[in-house]
Scaffold this active site. Structure first.
Site, mmCIF file in Angstrom:
data_model
loop_
_atom_site.group_PDB
_atom_site.id
_atom_site.type_symbol
_atom_site.label_atom_id
_atom_site.label_comp_id
_atom_site.label_asym_id
_atom_site.label_seq_id
_atom_site.Cartn_x
_atom_site.Cartn_y
_atom_site.Cartn_z
ATOM 1 N N HIS A 153 0.840 -1.195 0.000
ATOM 2 C CA HIS A 153 0.000 0.000 0.000
ATOM 3 C C HIS A 153 0.879 1.250 0.000
ATOM 4 O O HIS A 153 1.792 1.370 0.803
ATOM 5 C CB HIS A 153 -0.908 -0.011 1.231
ATOM 6 C CG HIS A 153 -1.718 1.226 1.365
ATOM 7 N ND1 HIS A 153 -1.644 2.031 2.467
ATOM 8 C CD2 HIS A 153 -2.602 1.799 0.529
ATOM 9 C CE1 HIS A 153 -2.460 3.050 2.309
ATOM 10 N NE2 HIS A 153 -3.051 2.928 1.140
ATOM 11 N N ASP A 206 5.519 6.487 -21.332
ATOM 12 C CA ASP A 206 5.544 6.362 -22.789
ATOM 13 C C ASP A 206 6.919 5.934 -23.284
ATOM 14 O O ASP A 206 7.852 5.763 -22.505
ATOM 15 C CB ASP A 206 5.082 7.668 -23.450
ATOM 16 C CG ASP A 206 5.987 8.859 -23.176
ATOM 17 O OD1 ASP A 206 7.205 8.679 -22.949
ATOM 18 O OD2 ASP A 206 5.472 9.999 -23.197
#
Length: 141
Positions: A22, A30
């Site tokens: 968590h 990209d």
């Protein structure tokens, strides 16, 4: 081979996502992002764009509901209001995965590079839309 699992979710990627706790961060970036500079694992999904990779990731990765913006994105040329089609696709993927409406926080390009230092790993897509770089904070299951 697993049933009902997106084929983009390779064994190494699933293991990485499973090992995250968590609050841990993974980059979805990209093809132009310098992912290898950070000396953390890089999962090569250059055959996929942001939309496909986000759908796959968010089908198994919960986003952190305890922070205001569980996703941060690289800001486009100092214009925090401008978003790409890739960002729109990521938000749609989150909604489709049951995350509801999420806040995506813009971060100036060089600040984004600094924040990326905290990522556990990067998923590098073949996305051709510039500035399609995101940091996703894992939530709880």
């Amino acid at each position: 081979m697993l049933k009902n699992t997106d084929p983009l979710l390779t064994g190494s990627l699933l293991r990485l996502l499973d090992e995250m706790g968590h609050g841990d961060v993974i980059g979805l970036v990209d093809r132009n992002f310098p992912a290898y500079r950070y000396s953390v694992p890089v999962i090569d999904l250059r055959g996929a764009d942001t939309a496909a990779a986000a759908r796959a990731l968010l089908s198994v990765l919960p986003l952190d509901g305890f922070v205001e913006a569980p996703v941060q994105r690289m800001e486009i040329d100092d214009d925090p209001e401008r978003i790409t089609d890739a960002t729109t696709a990521l938000v749609a993927a989150a909604a489709g995965a049951g995350e509801g409406e999420i806040r995506v926080e813009p971060v100036a390009r060089f600040d984004f590079y600094d924040l990326a230092e905290g990522a556990m790993a990067f998923v590098q897509t073949g996305e051709t839309i510039p500035y399609s770089c995101y940091l996703l904070r894992k939530g709880v299951v």
